[in-house]
Enzyme design. Structure first.
Site, short mmCIF file in Angstrom:
data_model
loop_
_atom_site.label_atom_id
_atom_site.label_comp_id
_atom_site.label_asym_id
_atom_site.label_seq_id
_atom_site.Cartn_x
_atom_site.Cartn_y
_atom_site.Cartn_z
N CYS A 126 -48.11 27.09 -48.95
CA CYS A 126 -49.37 27.74 -49.32
C CYS A 126 -49.18 29.25 -49.28
O CYS A 126 -48.57 29.78 -48.34
CB CYS A 126 -50.49 27.33 -48.36
SG CYS A 126 -52.09 28.10 -48.71
N HIS A 168 -54.94 20.47 -53.48
CA HIS A 168 -54.70 21.62 -52.61
C HIS A 168 -55.71 22.73 -52.90
O HIS A 168 -56.31 23.28 -51.96
CB HIS A 168 -53.27 22.12 -52.85
CG HIS A 168 -52.87 23.28 -52.00
ND1 HIS A 168 -51.90 23.19 -51.03
CD2 HIS A 168 -53.27 24.58 -52.00
CE1 HIS A 168 -51.74 24.38 -50.45
NE2 HIS A 168 -52.57 25.24 -51.02
N GLU A 169 -55.90 23.06 -54.17
CA GLU A 169 -56.81 24.16 -54.51
C GLU A 169 -58.26 23.80 -54.23
O GLU A 169 -59.04 24.64 -53.76
CB GLU A 169 -56.61 24.59 -55.95
CG GLU A 169 -55.23 25.09 -56.29
CD GLU A 169 -54.72 26.16 -55.33
OE1 GLU A 169 -55.54 26.95 -54.81
OE2 GLU A 169 -53.50 26.20 -55.08
N HIS A 172 -59.05 24.20 -50.61
CA HIS A 172 -59.32 25.59 -50.24
C HIS A 172 -60.82 25.91 -50.36
O HIS A 172 -61.38 26.63 -49.53
CB HIS A 172 -58.55 26.55 -51.14
CG HIS A 172 -57.20 26.91 -50.62
ND1 HIS A 172 -57.00 27.48 -49.38
CD2 HIS A 172 -55.97 26.81 -51.18
CE1 HIS A 172 -55.70 27.70 -49.21
NE2 HIS A 172 -55.05 27.30 -50.28
#
Length: 224
Positions: A126, A168-169, A172
């Site tokens: 990351c 993953h995004e 966030h």
């Protein structure tokens, strides 16, 4: 209590960031903005400012380099992310990851849901946790629901490495880092990755470091 900049309207905050020019500073783990649920986008940035901001996210992602970047990673708590992956990897890694090139995309208010029960474990990094990687088991296939930068609906199924980037995004934007989902015993520095665990799949690392893998395992990762 936040600073005056923290309390400024989001449009003002974005204008301040863009005024400097060049790649935007990437926020590192420990900053509270990475642990807050991002505010849904509902016109807080007018269209030209949104276009400038997403282009700055793209420039920052390329410069890092990475294959995805979420607005909170540059200190902006809006539910916006960008992804792009030219997938410049050897065939062995491409096949193991299911990693195929992805064009530049802007994801506005994204969410995902799993498609099927299959999971895959890969080393993952990351941009907000520089210098480290760890194995994360994620859904092998997901359905992405979002809008693009023009407000058009996105409803698409992603598999393999593109599915990992989407998860993953989007995480966030929900205040989660990949470490929250990682196998703690797999944590490795970038140097260790190069010297020890750069194989196409993480089985050797799992055996040596003492962590488990789902039935479908993956390869060494990249920063997203």
């Amino acid at each position: 209590m936040g600073t005056p900049s923290d309390r400024a309207p989001l449009a003002e905050r974005v204008e301040e960031l863009l005024a400097v020019g060049g790649p935007l500073p990437i926020v590192a783990a420990g900053d509270p903005v990475l642990r807050r649920v991002a505010e849904p986008f509902d016109g807080q940035l007018e269209s030209s400012l949104l276009a400038r901001f997403t282009e700055a996210l793209r420039l920052t992602m390329h410069a890092a380099p990475g294959v995805g970047l979420a607005a909170p990673q540059v200190g902006v708590g809006l539910r916006i992310a960008v992804i792009e992956d030219p997938a410049p990897v050897p065939d062995e890694v491409r096949v193991a990851r299911g990693r195929v090139p992805q064009p530049f995309r802007v994801l506005v208010n994204p969410s995902y849901e799993p498609v099927g029960a299959a999971r895959a474990a890969f080393y993952e990094g990351c941009l907000s946790v520089p210098g480290w990687q760890a194995v994360v088991a994620r859904h092998a296939e997901v359905r992405l629901l979002a809008r693009d930068e023009h407000g058009r609906a996105v409803d698409e199924v992603f598999a393999g490495w593109p599915a990992r980037i989407v998860q993953h995004e989007t995480d966030h934007l929900d205040g989660m880092l990949y470490l929250d989902r990682a196998e703690p015993r797999s944590l490795a520095s970038n140097r260790a990755m190069v010297e020890l665990w750069g194989q196409a799949t993480p089985e050797r690392a799992a055996a040596a470091l003492g962590f488990g893998l789902p039935e479908s395992a993956g390869s060494a990762g990249s920063a997203v």
